[in-house]
Motif scaffolding. Structure first.
Motif, short mmCIF file in Angstrom:
data_model
loop_
_atom_site.label_atom_id
_atom_site.label_comp_id
_atom_site.label_asym_id
_atom_site.label_seq_id
_atom_site.Cartn_x
_atom_site.Cartn_y
_atom_site.Cartn_z
N LEU A 170 0.96 -1.14 -0.22
CA LEU A 170 0.13 -0.07 -0.14
C LEU A 170 0.68 1.11 0.00
O LEU A 170 1.63 1.27 0.98
N GLN A 171 0.91 2.50 -0.78
CA GLN A 171 1.78 3.08 -1.27
C GLN A 171 0.55 4.52 -1.03
O GLN A 171 1.52 5.73 -0.58
N ALA A 172 -0.82 4.67 -0.67
CA ALA A 172 -1.46 5.83 -0.18
C ALA A 172 -2.43 5.25 -0.31
O ALA A 172 -3.90 4.26 -0.95
N SER A 173 -3.06 6.13 1.13
CA SER A 173 -4.91 5.61 1.49
C SER A 173 -5.37 7.01 1.12
O SER A 173 -5.45 7.70 1.61
N LEU A 174 -6.55 6.49 -0.42
CA LEU A 174 -7.08 7.55 -0.60
C LEU A 174 -8.04 7.00 -1.50
O LEU A 174 -8.47 6.27 -1.53
N SER A 175 -9.71 8.02 -0.57
CA SER A 175 -10.92 7.77 -0.76
C SER A 175 -10.67 7.85 -2.25
O SER A 175 -10.62 8.27 -3.62
N GLU A 176 -11.99 7.00 -3.41
CA GLU A 176 -12.40 6.87 -4.75
C GLU A 176 -11.52 7.15 -4.98
O GLU A 176 -10.96 7.82 -6.03
N MET A 177 -10.42 6.17 -5.49
CA MET A 177 -9.23 6.22 -6.64
C MET A 177 -9.99 5.93 -7.95
O MET A 177 -10.17 4.64 -8.01
N LYS A 178 -9.97 6.79 -9.31
CA LYS A 178 -10.32 6.63 -9.25
C LYS A 178 -9.62 5.92 -11.23
O LYS A 178 -9.82 4.63 -11.52
N ASN A 179 -8.60 6.66 -11.68
CA ASN A 179 -7.79 6.13 -12.47
C ASN A 179 -6.05 6.55 -11.56
O ASN A 179 -5.45 7.63 -11.20
N LEU A 180 -5.92 5.86 -13.25
CA LEU A 180 -3.99 6.70 -12.33
C LEU A 180 -3.03 6.71 -13.53
O LEU A 180 -3.86 6.05 -14.99
N PHE A 181 -2.04 7.06 -14.19
CA PHE A 181 -1.47 6.60 -15.53
C PHE A 181 -0.03 7.36 -15.04
O PHE A 181 0.73 8.29 -14.15
N PHE A 182 1.23 6.64 -15.81
CA PHE A 182 2.95 6.31 -15.06
C PHE A 182 3.14 6.89 -15.85
O PHE A 182 3.37 6.14 -17.68
N LEU A 183 4.13 8.10 -16.47
CA LEU A 183 5.20 8.17 -17.70
C LEU A 183 6.65 7.82 -17.99
O LEU A 183 6.92 7.28 -18.60
N SER A 184 6.42 6.87 -16.60
CA SER A 184 8.55 6.14 -15.91
C SER A 184 8.32 5.22 -14.93
O SER A 184 6.60 5.83 -14.29
N ILE A 185 8.99 4.77 -14.40
CA ILE A 185 8.97 4.15 -13.37
C ILE A 185 8.18 4.61 -11.73
O ILE A 185 8.40 4.66 -10.62
N ASP A 186 9.36 6.35 -12.22
CA ASP A 186 9.41 7.24 -11.41
C ASP A 186 7.96 7.80 -11.01
O ASP A 186 7.41 8.79 -10.56
N THR A 187 7.79 8.83 -12.38
CA THR A 187 7.07 9.98 -12.68
C THR A 187 5.26 9.12 -12.17
O THR A 187 5.35 8.56 -13.38
N GLY A 188 3.84 9.50 -11.89
CA GLY A 188 2.68 8.56 -12.00
C GLY A 188 1.80 9.89 -11.26
O GLY A 188 2.07 11.16 -10.49
N PHE A 189 0.40 10.09 -11.83
CA PHE A 189 -0.79 10.89 -11.49
C PHE A 189 -1.44 10.06 -11.42
O PHE A 189 -1.48 9.04 -11.93
N VAL A 190 -2.22 10.09 -10.29
CA VAL A 190 -3.64 9.23 -9.30
C VAL A 190 -4.62 10.38 -9.44
O VAL A 190 -4.62 11.31 -9.17
N ILE A 191 -5.74 10.34 -10.02
CA ILE A 191 -6.72 10.64 -9.47
C ILE A 191 -7.99 9.83 -8.43
O ILE A 191 -8.15 8.75 -8.12
N SER A 192 -7.54 10.68 -7.58
CA SER A 192 -8.99 10.40 -6.29
C SER A 192 -9.62 11.51 -6.58
O SER A 192 -10.15 12.58 -5.55
N ALA A 193 -11.14 11.03 -6.24
CA ALA A 193 -12.10 11.67 -6.49
C ALA A 193 -12.36 13.08 -7.61
O ALA A 193 -12.33 12.92 -8.41
N LYS A 194 -12.16 14.04 -6.57
CA LYS A 194 -11.91 15.14 -7.20
C LYS A 194 -10.73 15.71 -7.42
O LYS A 194 -10.55 16.99 -7.65
N LYS A 195 -9.80 15.29 -6.63
CA LYS A 195 -8.49 15.97 -7.02
C LYS A 195 -7.06 14.37 -8.09
O LYS A 195 -7.87 13.61 -7.25
N ILE A 196 -6.29 15.57 -7.47
CA ILE A 196 -5.16 14.60 -8.54
C ILE A 196 -3.51 15.19 -8.15
O ILE A 196 -3.73 16.52 -7.26
#
Length: 419
Positions: A170-196
Motif C-alpha cells: 500500500l502506497q497511498a490511502s485515498l478514497s474513490e481512486m478512479k484512475n492512474l497514469f505513469f510516465l516512467s517508473i518514478d513519475t506518475g499521477f493518480v485521480i482520487s475523487a475530485k483531486k489529482i
C-alpha cells in the motif's frame, strides 16, 4: 518466340493496380461494429499491435458474482475467442508482450480483489495474491515486475508490486481512486475523487496537484508538464498540473487513448466518440454504431478500438467529425448545429446533401437511447431543415445527440434542452 506487345503489359499492370486498390478492403468508413463471442458489457480493452488484442467483461456485482470473460483476437477483432471465464468482475487488462499479461477486477465470490496473470499469451491464467482492497479500477505496469493498481471502493488505496504481482504494498490511502497514469517508473499521477496527485519517486510519496471540486474520470500526461484530465469536460495543463484550462468546445468524454502527442480519442457513454488533433486543446465528435464506447484504445492514428455494450473499430481514424460549434464540411455533406442551443422546447436542425440518399435523422439521449425519429426517407440533393419539438416527446432537461446517417456517412452533434 514472339514477344507480347508492350501495350498488353501496360494493360495488365493497370488491371493489377485497379484490383489492388479497389478490392483491398471492404470495411466501411468511420467506426464499424465487431462481433463479441458473448454479449456481456466490456469494461476494458487492450491491443499490443494491429492484430493482437484482449477485452475483459463485467461479471461480478455486490449482490452476487456473475461470469466475467476474457476475449482475445489475433486478427484485429474480426474474430474473438474466450480465453478465461470466472465468477468475477474484470475491470482492467494490460499486456507487456505477446506472452505476459495482467488482469484486475473484483467481487469474485471468495475475495474482493481479483488479479490474474498469464505468461503464455492468455492460454493459461494463474491467480495472484489478493491485495487487501475491494476492486481493481485502474492498473499500470511499467515492466513485467513493476506495476500499480488503484482501488475505488471500500478500503481505497494505491498499491505497488515489485515482483510481478506476488506481493503488493500500500502506497497511498485515498478514497474513490478512479484512475492512474505513469510516465516512467518514478513519475506518475493518480485521480482520487475530485483531486489529482503526483509522485516523482515511484509512489513512495504523493503530493496534491489540484482540487477540481468535482468528480474526475481519467488522466493522461504527454510529458512532465503537459497533461489532460476528464471531468465531463476536458481540462489541460502545461505547467505540470499546477494550473488547468477548460477546453472551450462543448464536448464531453470519460477515458483517453492517444496515438501521438497530438492525435487521440476519448471514450464516452453515447453514440459519439470525441477525437482531438492538437493534444487535447480542442475535440471533435465522431459517430459510433453502438451506444456506449466508454473504453477505448489506439494503436496508431488510424487503427482504434472502442468498447462498452459492444466493440467498434476504425481503420481510418474514425472518419468524419464535427468540431465544437462549427461544421467540418467533408466531401458533399453538412450537418449544422441546431439553433437555438440550448433550447426550450423547439429548435431547428439544418443539413445539406449533394446527392440523392436515403436519409436518417434521429435523436438520442445521453444513455444512447433513441427518443425521436425526425427523418427516415429518400431525399434528393439540396438543403433541408427540421423543427424538433421536445415537448411532443415529453423529454426532460438534459443533453441529447442528433445523428444524421446516409450511405457510408454518419455525423453526430450535441444539443441541450434547458427548461
Amino acid at each position: 518466340m514472339n514477344k507480347p506487345p508492350m501495350r498488353k503489359y501496360i494493360l495488365l499492370i493497370i488491371s493489377i493496380l485497379f484490383f489492388a486498390f479497389t478490392l483491398q478492403s471492404d470495411k466501411p468508413m468511420g467506426w464499424f461494429q465487431q462481433t463479441r463471442p458473448v454479449n456481456d458489457f466490456i469494461n476494458n480493452i487492450f491491443f499490443l499491435d494491429s492484430l493482437t488484442g484482449w477485452a475483459v467483461t463485467a461479471g461480478g456485482n455486490i449482490s452476487g458474482p456473475d461470469t466475467g470473460y476474457v476475449f482475445k483476437t489475433t486478427n484485429g477483432g474480426e474474430n474473438w475467442t474466450i480465453k478465461f471465464r470466472g465468477l468475477e468482475d474484470l475491470n482492467a487488462v494490460q499486456f507487456l508482450n505477446q506472452n505476459t499479461g495482467y488482469i484486475g477486477g473484483g467481487f469474485n465470490g471468495t475475495s474482493f480483489i481479483s488479479f490474474l496473470k498469464t505468461t503464455n499469451g492468455g492460454d493459461n491464467w494463474i491467480r495472484l495474491n489478493s491485495a487487501p482492497g475491494t476492486n481493481v479500477n485502474g492498473m499500470k505496469f511499467i515492466n513485467s515486475d513493476t506495476g500499480w493498481f488503484c482501488d475505488i471502493y471500500g478500503f481505497g488505496g494505491l498499491y505497488r508490486t515489485n515482483n510481478g504481482g506476488v506481493n503488493w504494498q500500500l502506497q497511498a490511502s485515498l478514497s474513490e481512486m478512479k484512475n492512474l497514469f505513469f510516465l516512467s517508473i518514478d513519475t506518475g499521477f493518480v485521480i482520487s475523487a475530485k483531486k489529482i496527485y503526483k509522485t516523482v519517486n515511484g509512489g513512495s510519496n504523493w503530493f496534491l496537484l489540484h482540487d477540481f471540486g468535482f468528480q474526475l474520470g481519467d488522466v493522461y500526461f504527454f510529458n512532465s508538464n503537459v497533461g489532460i484530465v476528464s471531468a465531463g469536460r476536458f481540462y489541460r495543463t502545461t505547467d505540470g498540473g499546477s494550473n488547468w484550462t477548460m477546453n472551450q468546445e462543448d464536448v464531453v468524454g470519460i477515458n483517453f487513448t492517444f496515438a501521438s502527442d497530438s492525435i487521440g480519442w476519448a471514450g464516452l457513454n453515447s453514440y459519439a466518440i470525441p477525437r482531438t488533433r492538437d493534444g487535447g486543446k480542442s475535440w471533435a465528435y465522431q459517430g459510433s454504431p453502438i451506444g456506449n464506447n466508454t473504453c477505448i484504445f489506439a494503436i496508431d492514428s488510424l487503427k482504434v478500438w472502442a468498447a462498452g455494450n459492444g466493440i467498434v473499430h476504425t481503420s481510418d481514424g474514425g472518419g468524419l467529425t464535427t468540431i465544437g460549434m462549427q461544421e467540418e464540411l467533408i466531401n458533399s455533406y453538412k450537418l449544422s448545429q441546431n439553433y437555438p442551443n440550448p433550447f426550450n422546447p423547439v429548435t431547428r436542425i439544418d443539413y445539406t446533401i449533394r446527392n440523392t440518399f436515403f436519409i436518417s435523422l434521429k435523436i438520442y439521449n445521453l444513455n444512447g437511447k433513441e427518443v425521436a425519429v425526425l427523418v427516415k426517407s429518400k431525399q434528393s440533393a439540396g438543403s433541408y431543415n427540421v423543427i424538433f419539438d421536445a415537448a411532443k416527446y415529453n423529454l426532460s432537461s438534459g443533453i441529447y445527440f442528433y445523428i444524421l446517417e446516409m450511405d457510408n456517412f454518419k455525423e453526430t452533434r450535441k444539443m441541450i434542452l434547458l427548461k
